[in-house]
Scaffold this motif. Structure first.
Motif, PDB file in Angstrom:
ATOM      1  N   GLU A  90       0.852  -1.180   0.000  1.00 33.15           N
ATOM      2  CA  GLU A  90       0.000   0.000   0.000  1.00 33.15           C
ATOM      3  C   GLU A  90       0.888   1.230   0.000  1.00 33.15           C
ATOM      4  OE1 GLU A  90      -2.549   0.222   3.424  1.00 33.15           O
ATOM      5  OE2 GLU A  90      -0.900   0.620   4.785  1.00 33.15           O
ATOM      6  N   VAL A 149       0.504   5.347   0.909  1.00 36.04           N
ATOM      7  CA  VAL A 149      -0.338   6.388   1.486  1.00 36.04           C
ATOM      8  C   VAL A 149       0.342   7.717   1.218  1.00 36.04           C
ATOM      9  CG1 VAL A 149      -1.353   7.319   3.583  1.00 36.04           C
ATOM     10  CG2 VAL A 149      -1.192   4.840   3.271  1.00 36.04           C
ATOM     11  N   VAL A 150      -0.347   8.562   0.458  1.00 34.12           N
ATOM     12  CA  VAL A 150       0.162   9.901   0.182  1.00 34.12           C
ATOM     13  C   VAL A 150      -0.972  10.878   0.442  1.00 34.12           C
ATOM     14  CG1 VAL A 150       1.149  11.464  -1.543  1.00 34.12           C
ATOM     15  CG2 VAL A 150       1.697   9.028  -1.628  1.00 34.12           C
ATOM     16  N   ASP A 151      -0.754  11.752   1.396  1.00 34.86           N
ATOM     17  CA  ASP A 151      -1.700  12.836   1.637  1.00 34.86           C
ATOM     18  C   ASP A 151      -0.886  14.092   1.913  1.00 34.86           C
ATOM     19  OD1 ASP A 151      -0.830  12.676   4.289  1.00 34.86           O
ATOM     20  OD2 ASP A 151      -2.652  11.709   5.003  1.00 34.86           O
ATOM     21  N   LEU A 152      -1.554  15.180   2.171  1.00 33.41           N
ATOM     22  CA  LEU A 152      -0.850  16.446   2.349  1.00 33.41           C
ATOM     23  C   LEU A 152       0.111  16.395   3.526  1.00 33.41           C
ATOM     24  CD1 LEU A 152      -0.389  19.215   1.240  1.00 33.41           C
ATOM     25  CD2 LEU A 152      -2.327  20.039   2.574  1.00 33.41           C
ATOM     26  N   ASN A 153      -0.247  15.709   4.605  1.00 37.06           N
ATOM     27  CA  ASN A 153       0.660  15.589   5.744  1.00 37.06           C
ATOM     28  C   ASN A 153       1.938  14.845   5.383  1.00 37.06           C
ATOM     29  OD1 ASN A 153      -0.931  17.024   7.575  1.00 37.06           O
ATOM     30  ND2 ASN A 153      -2.153  15.205   8.043  1.00 37.06           N
ATOM     31  N   VAL A 154       1.810  13.813   4.571  1.00 32.43           N
ATOM     32  CA  VAL A 154       2.994  13.092   4.112  1.00 32.43           C
ATOM     33  C   VAL A 154       3.859  14.012   3.262  1.00 32.43           C
ATOM     34  CG1 VAL A 154       3.804  11.210   2.633  1.00 32.43           C
ATOM     35  CG2 VAL A 154       1.937  10.806   4.245  1.00 32.43           C
ATOM     36  N   VAL A 155       3.241  14.723   2.348  1.00 39.43           N
ATOM     37  CA  VAL A 155       3.995  15.637   1.482  1.00 39.43           C
ATOM     38  C   VAL A 155       4.719  16.689   2.324  1.00 39.43           C
ATOM     39  CG1 VAL A 155       3.805  17.366  -0.353  1.00 39.43           C
ATOM     40  CG2 VAL A 155       2.519  15.225  -0.509  1.00 39.43           C
TER      41      VAL A 155
END
Length: 107
Positions: free
Chosen positions: A88, A90-96
C-alpha cells in the motif's frame, strides 16, 4: 502487507513515476494472483520480452515484486517466476509536508 515509505521528495517522485506507467501496472495486475515468468507476461500484455524483463527488474528493485528462479522440463529450462507483493502507498498532504527536500532544492 508492505507499506511503502519515503522520506524525500525525489523518493516519492520515483515511486509515483514507477507506478504511473500503464504497462508496469498491467504487469503488477497480471502477477497479483498467479506467478508468471517474463515471456508469459510479455505475451499476455502484448509487449516485448526484454521490456517486460526491464519492468520486472524495476518493480523487483522497488520491492513490489518478488522473483524466484526455477527449473522446467521444457525450454527455457531455467525460468524466473515473478509474483506481486501486497503493498500500500499512502500519500496525503501531511505526508507531502513531512518530506525532506533534495540537496538540489536546498542548494
Amino acid at each position: 502487507m508492505l507499506t511503502l515509505s519515503f522520506s524525500t521528495i525525489p523518493e516519492l517522485v520515483r515511486l509515483l513515476s514507477l507506478l504511473g506507467n500503464e504497462q508496469r501496472l498491467a504487469i503488477l495486475r497480471s502477477i497479483a494472483i498467479d506467478e508468471k515468468y517474463a515471456r508469459e507476461i510479455a505475451e499476455e500484455l502484448g509487449i516485448s520480452r526484454p521490456l517486460a524483463a526491464i519492468y520486472l527488474r524495476q518493480l523487483e528493485k522497488a520491492g513490489l515484486v518478488e522473483g524466484a528462479s526455477r527449473t522446467s522440463d521444457e525450454p527455457p529450462y531455467l525460468r524466473r517466476y515473478y509474483r506481486a507483493v501486497p503493498f500500500e502507498v499512502v500519500v496525503d498532504l501531511n505526508v507531502v509536508l513531512s518530506l525532506e527536500r533534495s540537496e538540489d532544492e536546498t542548494g
